[in-house]
Structures are given as structure tokens and as C-alpha cells.
Design an enzyme around this catalytic site. Structure first.
Site, PDB file in Angstrom:
ATOM      1  N   HIS A  35      14.187  12.511  32.960  1.00  0.00           N
ATOM      2  CA  HIS A  35      14.799  11.797  34.079  1.00  0.00           C
ATOM      3  C   HIS A  35      16.267  12.145  34.182  1.00  0.00           C
ATOM      4  O   HIS A  35      16.950  12.341  33.189  1.00  0.00           O
ATOM      5  CB  HIS A  35      14.620  10.282  33.946  1.00  0.00           C
ATOM      6  CG  HIS A  35      15.046   9.728  32.632  1.00  0.00           C
ATOM      7  ND1 HIS A  35      14.294   9.817  31.493  1.00  0.00           N
ATOM      8  CD2 HIS A  35      16.179   9.075  32.271  1.00  0.00           C
ATOM      9  CE1 HIS A  35      14.935   9.240  30.485  1.00  0.00           C
ATOM     10  NE2 HIS A  35      16.085   8.790  30.931  1.00  0.00           N
ATOM     11  N   HIS A  49      10.208  10.638  29.177  1.00  0.00           N
ATOM     12  CA  HIS A  49       9.726  11.279  30.405  1.00  0.00           C
ATOM     13  C   HIS A  49      10.998  11.730  31.102  1.00  0.00           C
ATOM     14  O   HIS A  49      11.850  10.879  31.439  1.00  0.00           O
ATOM     15  CB  HIS A  49       8.909  10.282  31.240  1.00  0.00           C
ATOM     16  CG  HIS A  49       8.361  10.838  32.526  1.00  0.00           C
ATOM     17  ND1 HIS A  49       7.044  10.666  32.913  1.00  0.00           N
ATOM     18  CD2 HIS A  49       8.961  11.535  33.526  1.00  0.00           C
ATOM     19  CE1 HIS A  49       6.848  11.253  34.093  1.00  0.00           C
ATOM     20  NE2 HIS A  49       8.003  11.780  34.482  1.00  0.00           N
TER      21      HIS A  49
HETATM   22  P1  AMP Z   1      17.466   7.098  28.706  1.00  0.00           P
HETATM   23  O1  AMP Z   1      18.217   6.296  27.691  1.00  0.00           O
HETATM   24  O2  AMP Z   1      18.242   8.286  29.196  1.00  0.00           O
HETATM   25  O3  AMP Z   1      16.087   7.477  28.218  1.00  0.00           O
HETATM   26  O4  AMP Z   1      17.326   6.174  29.979  1.00  0.00           O
HETATM   27  C1  AMP Z   1      16.240   5.343  30.187  1.00  0.00           C
HETATM   28  C2  AMP Z   1      16.614   4.433  31.319  1.00  0.00           C
HETATM   29  O5  AMP Z   1      15.429   3.852  31.834  1.00  0.00           O
HETATM   30  C3  AMP Z   1      17.532   3.272  30.920  1.00  0.00           C
HETATM   31  O6  AMP Z   1      18.732   3.350  31.696  1.00  0.00           O
HETATM   32  C4  AMP Z   1      16.715   2.022  31.270  1.00  0.00           C
HETATM   33  O7  AMP Z   1      17.492   0.968  31.783  1.00  0.00           O
HETATM   34  C5  AMP Z   1      15.736   2.557  32.288  1.00  0.00           C
HETATM   35  N1  AMP Z   1      14.476   1.836  32.404  1.00  0.00           N
HETATM   36  C6  AMP Z   1      13.652   1.456  31.416  1.00  0.00           C
HETATM   37  N2  AMP Z   1      12.569   0.824  31.915  1.00  0.00           N
HETATM   38  C7  AMP Z   1      12.708   0.822  33.260  1.00  0.00           C
HETATM   39  C8  AMP Z   1      11.924   0.317  34.340  1.00  0.00           C
HETATM   40  N3  AMP Z   1      10.755  -0.319  34.147  1.00  0.00           N
HETATM   41  N4  AMP Z   1      12.383   0.486  35.600  1.00  0.00           N
HETATM   42  C9  AMP Z   1      13.558   1.116  35.820  1.00  0.00           C
HETATM   43  N5  AMP Z   1      14.342   1.618  34.843  1.00  0.00           N
HETATM   44  C10 AMP Z   1      13.925   1.474  33.583  1.00  0.00           C
HETATM   45 ZN    ZN Z   2       5.507  10.108  31.688  1.00  0.00          ZN
END
Ligand code: AMP
Ligand code: ZN
Length: 124
Positions: free
Chosen positions: A111, A109
């Protein structure tokens, strides 16, 4: 448009808790659960878009909005870039958008990571 089993859609819907720092009609911003730096925010569009590569011309305004919002939130959190400041640690921030496995994307998703603070930062 919520995607089943998308953790960020669930956070946006309030089904999973998060430490939210900002929300409006288009985006939600919350703290990364596993912060790589002193400041580690995630900015997500409310609408499920899997990756940057899936963005279309009609998403141009959304992406522009996200980029313009990042420095505002970083400044609010104490990381405003000030070219004249001697304090390096709070002087600016980094934005990152990982795309696909080759880019290190784990959550599909869209971000924007907003990172700031003293080094070293953890791997992400
Ligand atoms: P990416 O590797 O760019 O897809 O980053 C995903 C990010 O989402 C990682 O830095 C995770 O630590 C973070 N993440 C995963 N689950 C959660 C959650 N429930 N709340 C906040 N951050 C999350
Ligand atoms: Zn989503």
C-alpha cells in the site's frame, strides 16, 4: 488472488467496510482508519502483493500507475502542489511505502500512503 486473513484483501472484496475514494481494475484507494494527517489515503493493488520487495519486473506498470495516480488523487482532495501558492498547508503531499518491520509495515498487502495537510502529523 485473495489472501486469507489479509485485511486489505477483505476491504477490496467488500467484506470489511472502508471509506473508498477511488477504484479501478488495478487499484482501490480508501481513507486510513487511523489518519496521521488531515488527508491520509491508502492506495492498494487489487492483487495481493505482500511488500514492495516482493514486486517483480511485471509489476513495473502497476507501480508506475500508482505513482502517477497519487498526485491526481491528492489534487482532487485539495492538495495540488502549486509552486507559486502562498498556502503551504494545502500545497503538496507525501507518499510513503513502508516495507518490513524495519520500515514500519504493519499490514502485509502492498500500500501507498498519501498524506497531506497542516502539521503536526501523527506518528505512523
Ligand atoms: P503500514 O504501517 O504501512 O502497514 O500501514 C498500515 C495502515 O493501515 C495504518 O496506517 C493503519 O491505520 C491502516 N489500517 C489498518 N486497518 C485499516 C482499515 N480497516 N481501514 C483503513 N485503514 C486501515
Ligand atoms: Zn491482501
Amino acid at each position: 488472488m485473495t489472501h486469507d486473513n489479509c485485511i486489505f484483501c477483505k476491504i477490496i472484496a467488500g467484506q470489511i467496510p472502508s471509506a473508498q475514494v477511488y477504484a479501478d481494475d488495478d487499484v482501490v484507494v480508501f481513507k486510513d482508519i487511523n489518519p496521521a494527517a488531515e488527508l491520509h489515503l491508502l492506495m492498494v493493488p487489487r492483487r495481493h502483493i505482500a511488500t514492495l520487495q516482493d514486486c517483480q519486473p511485471e509489476d513495473q506498470a502497476l507501480l508506475g500507475k500508482m505513482m502517477l495516480l497519487a498526485p491526481k488523487l491528492a489534487a482532487e482532495q485539495g492538495y495540488r502542489f502549486d509552486g507559486n501558492a502562498l498556502n503551504v498547508e494545502g500545497n503538496g503531499f507525501r507518499v510513503v511505502m513502508n516495507t518490513g518491520p524495519g520500515g514500519g509495515q504493519e499490514v502485509y498487502h502492498l500500500h501507498l500512503h498519501i498524506l497531506a495537510g497542516p502539521r503536526p502529523w501523527k506518528r505512523m
